[in-house]
Design a protein around this motif. Structure first.
Motif, PDB file in Angstrom:
ATOM      1  N   ALA A   1     -14.028  27.576  37.890  1.00  0.00           N
ATOM      2  CA  ALA A   1     -13.684  27.582  39.402  1.00  0.00           C
ATOM      3  C   ALA A   1     -13.009  28.451  39.784  1.00  0.00           C
ATOM      4  O   ALA A   1     -13.673  29.090  41.129  1.00  0.00           O
ATOM      5  CB  ALA A   1     -13.198  26.024  39.242  1.00  0.00           C
ATOM      6  N   GLU A   2     -12.155  28.991  38.887  1.00  0.00           N
ATOM      7  CA  GLU A   2     -11.414  30.484  39.845  1.00  0.00           C
ATOM      8  C   GLU A   2     -12.147  31.404  39.327  1.00  0.00           C
ATOM      9  O   GLU A   2     -11.488  32.622  40.066  1.00  0.00           O
ATOM     10  CB  GLU A   2     -10.039  30.380  38.698  1.00  0.00           C
ATOM     11  N   ARG A   3     -12.422  31.539  38.041  1.00  0.00           N
ATOM     12  CA  ARG A   3     -13.867  32.694  37.729  1.00  0.00           C
ATOM     13  C   ARG A   3     -14.075  32.916  38.985  1.00  0.00           C
ATOM     14  O   ARG A   3     -15.194  34.214  39.522  1.00  0.00           O
ATOM     15  CB  ARG A   3     -13.616  32.373  36.816  1.00  0.00           C
ATOM     16  N   LEU A   4     -15.330  31.840  38.958  1.00  0.00           N
ATOM     17  CA  LEU A   4     -16.809  31.914  39.729  1.00  0.00           C
ATOM     18  C   LEU A   4     -16.573  31.749  41.087  1.00  0.00           C
ATOM     19  O   LEU A   4     -16.650  32.069  41.908  1.00  0.00           O
ATOM     20  CB  LEU A   4     -17.233  30.859  39.732  1.00  0.00           C
ATOM     21  N   SER A   5     -14.962  31.757  42.007  1.00  0.00           N
ATOM     22  CA  SER A   5     -14.208  31.814  42.789  1.00  0.00           C
ATOM     23  C   SER A   5     -14.336  33.373  43.395  1.00  0.00           C
ATOM     24  O   SER A   5     -14.589  34.180  44.336  1.00  0.00           O
ATOM     25  CB  SER A   5     -12.861  31.933  43.611  1.00  0.00           C
ATOM     26  N   LEU A   6     -14.414  34.768  42.500  1.00  0.00           N
ATOM     27  CA  LEU A   6     -14.841  35.645  42.823  1.00  0.00           C
ATOM     28  C   LEU A   6     -16.262  36.393  43.397  1.00  0.00           C
ATOM     29  O   LEU A   6     -16.359  37.222  43.499  1.00  0.00           O
ATOM     30  CB  LEU A   6     -14.354  36.850  41.530  1.00  0.00           C
ATOM     31  N   ALA A   7     -17.056  35.424  43.174  1.00  0.00           N
ATOM     32  CA  ALA A   7     -18.003  35.649  43.193  1.00  0.00           C
ATOM     33  C   ALA A   7     -18.839  34.859  44.707  1.00  0.00           C
ATOM     34  O   ALA A   7     -17.523  34.961  45.177  1.00  0.00           O
ATOM     35  CB  ALA A   7     -19.067  35.076  42.214  1.00  0.00           C
ATOM     36  N   ALA A   8     -19.448  35.667  45.014  1.00  0.00           N
ATOM     37  CA  ALA A   8     -19.524  35.793  46.377  1.00  0.00           C
ATOM     38  C   ALA A   8     -20.021  34.101  47.227  1.00  0.00           C
ATOM     39  O   ALA A   8     -20.455  33.258  46.027  1.00  0.00           O
ATOM     40  CB  ALA A   8     -21.693  36.241  47.408  1.00  0.00           C
ATOM     41  N   PRO A   9     -18.629  33.769  48.280  1.00  0.00           N
ATOM     42  CA  PRO A   9     -19.478  32.493  48.837  1.00  0.00           C
ATOM     43  C   PRO A   9     -20.081  31.238  47.880  1.00  0.00           C
ATOM     44  O   PRO A   9     -21.018  30.132  47.765  1.00  0.00           O
ATOM     45  CB  PRO A   9     -19.054  32.527  49.961  1.00  0.00           C
ATOM     46  N   ASP A  10     -21.893  31.398  48.483  1.00  0.00           N
ATOM     47  CA  ASP A  10     -22.874  31.671  48.412  1.00  0.00           C
ATOM     48  C   ASP A  10     -23.880  32.008  47.236  1.00  0.00           C
ATOM     49  O   ASP A  10     -24.634  31.539  46.663  1.00  0.00           O
ATOM     50  CB  ASP A  10     -24.177  31.764  49.590  1.00  0.00           C
ATOM     51  N   ALA A  11     -22.882  32.160  45.670  1.00  0.00           N
ATOM     52  CA  ALA A  11     -23.535  32.868  44.220  1.00  0.00           C
ATOM     53  C   ALA A  11     -24.328  31.507  43.874  1.00  0.00           C
ATOM     54  O   ALA A  11     -23.862  29.647  44.102  1.00  0.00           O
ATOM     55  CB  ALA A  11     -22.213  33.033  43.644  1.00  0.00           C
ATOM     56  N   VAL A  12     -25.209  31.979  42.716  1.00  0.00           N
ATOM     57  CA  VAL A  12     -25.842  30.928  42.367  1.00  0.00           C
ATOM     58  C   VAL A  12     -25.710  30.753  41.582  1.00  0.00           C
ATOM     59  O   VAL A  12     -25.834  31.934  40.418  1.00  0.00           O
ATOM     60  CB  VAL A  12     -27.421  31.436  42.573  1.00  0.00           C
ATOM     61  N   LEU A  13     -25.359  29.026  41.010  1.00  0.00           N
ATOM     62  CA  LEU A  13     -24.646  29.891  39.115  1.00  0.00           C
ATOM     63  C   LEU A  13     -25.874  29.398  37.930  1.00  0.00           C
ATOM     64  O   LEU A  13     -27.060  28.263  38.484  1.00  0.00           O
ATOM     65  CB  LEU A  13     -23.615  28.781  39.392  1.00  0.00           C
ATOM     66  N   MET A  14     -26.412  30.595  37.296  1.00  0.00           N
ATOM     67  CA  MET A  14     -27.903  29.963  36.225  1.00  0.00           C
ATOM     68  C   MET A  14     -27.352  29.314  35.067  1.00  0.00           C
ATOM     69  O   MET A  14     -26.015  29.781  34.292  1.00  0.00           O
ATOM     70  CB  MET A  14     -28.366  30.274  36.644  1.00  0.00           C
ATOM     71  N   HIS A  15     -28.088  28.792  33.985  1.00  0.00           N
ATOM     72  CA  HIS A  15     -28.205  28.818  32.906  1.00  0.00           C
ATOM     73  C   HIS A  15     -29.574  28.549  31.909  1.00  0.00           C
ATOM     74  O   HIS A  15     -30.691  27.506  32.458  1.00  0.00           O
ATOM     75  CB  HIS A  15     -27.233  27.612  31.874  1.00  0.00           C
TER      76      HIS A  15
END
Length: 305
Positions: A247-261
């Protein structure tokens, strides 16, 4: 429209117009699939799934897509086929073609096998993953998922993080996203990050913070343990510490970023478990869109619409 080629072997060969047509067709099929409509546009056509590598979601997705269009589906169990008696791959596929094969969906550990077969048979060939080379339908479903979440593809920053070296998904995503105007960053340990991919238009970095900064889309890749050779990683613990998305690393992305895998997820390795339930996660949508994309591919190749 139909595609220029009788086959879908990779996104490298597709034009931007063909990619957009496939995505538009996939959106129509997604609506029809969600409404429970049963289409019969491929009734009487025979689709064969020939997978030399284990797969659950891709093979099942192709099967559901073909059956939803009314096609007859045959799944070949390689371990129980004549190939264990020494029959070569081309002879096997030629035999299948003599039985009325309309489309061969093939996954193989060697890059180029779908291209080899496509040049020697009349039936359509769909690449369901060849070695480290390409996985075109996965990239198309990634593009569809991003477009649905963000409303566009052009101008987005997309960070792809993880085992880039062994990932056919990363290569197909790079081809597809670059063609539609997205900026693609590839990030991973230096030993899993081929610099040559920079010549395909990607931005390359081994620092996840740099790739994640302001990213609109974050794609975590599976660490492909079955393809690792000794010496590529100091340790799994070190990989988790430096490259696992938290969550800490993902907070660097845009607030409305999309996470995929692309799946399957190695829980706790590529992603912190709580991110699987995060509202930014579109992993379940990727799976649903996989059926729609494969319906579009089969239909456009076989003249179903």
């Amino acid at each position: 429209m139909r595609l220029r080629s009788k086959d879908l072997l990779g996104l490298e060969e597709l034009s931007v117009e063909e990619i957009r047509s496939l995505l538009e067709a996939a959106r129509r099929y997604r609506r029809a699939y969600a409404a429970g409509e049963r289409l019969n546009s491929l009734r009487g056509r025979r689709v064969v799934n020939l997978f030399y590598e284990p797969s659950t979601r891709t093979r099942t997705s192709f099967e559901i897509a073909a059956r939803s269009l009314g096609a007859e589906v045959v799944n070949i169990n390689v371990a129980a086929s004549s190939m264990v008696k020494g029959e070569n791959l081309l002879d096997t596929v030629t035999t299948l073609e003599s039985m009325g094969l309309a489309c061969l969906v093939i996954r193989h550990s060697s890059a180029g096998v779908p291209h080899f077969l496509a040049s020697r048979i009349r039936a359509a060939v769909v690449n369901a993953g060849d070695g480290w080379h390409e996985h075109p339908t996965q990239a198309l479903l990634d593009l569809l998922t991003i477009q649905e979440r963000k409303g566009r593809l052009h101008g987005l920053k997309v960070a792809i993080i993880g085992d880039i070296l062994h990932s056919r998904v990363a290569r197909s995503d790079l081809w597809g996203l670059s063609k539609v105007g997205a900026e693609v960053w590839l990030c991973g340990p230096p030993t899993l990050l081929p610099p040559a991919l920079g010549q395909m238009g990607a931005r390359i970095t081994w620092r996840p913070e740099e790739a994640l900064e302001g990213a609109d889309v974050v794609i975590a890749l599976r660490l492909q343990g079955e393809r690792q050779v000794q010496g590529l990683l100091p340790s799994l613990r070190e990989y988790r510490r430096l490259y696992r998305l938290t969550a800490e690393r993902l907070s660097l992305a845009a607030p409305d970023a999309v996470l995929m895998h692309p799946g399957p997820v190695n829980r706790g390795v590529e992603l912190s478990p709580e991110l699987l339930e995060d509202p930014r996660s579109a992993i379940a949508e990727q799976v649903t869109n996989g059926v729609a994309v494969r319906m579009a591919v089969l239909s456009l190749l076989l003249g179903g619409e």
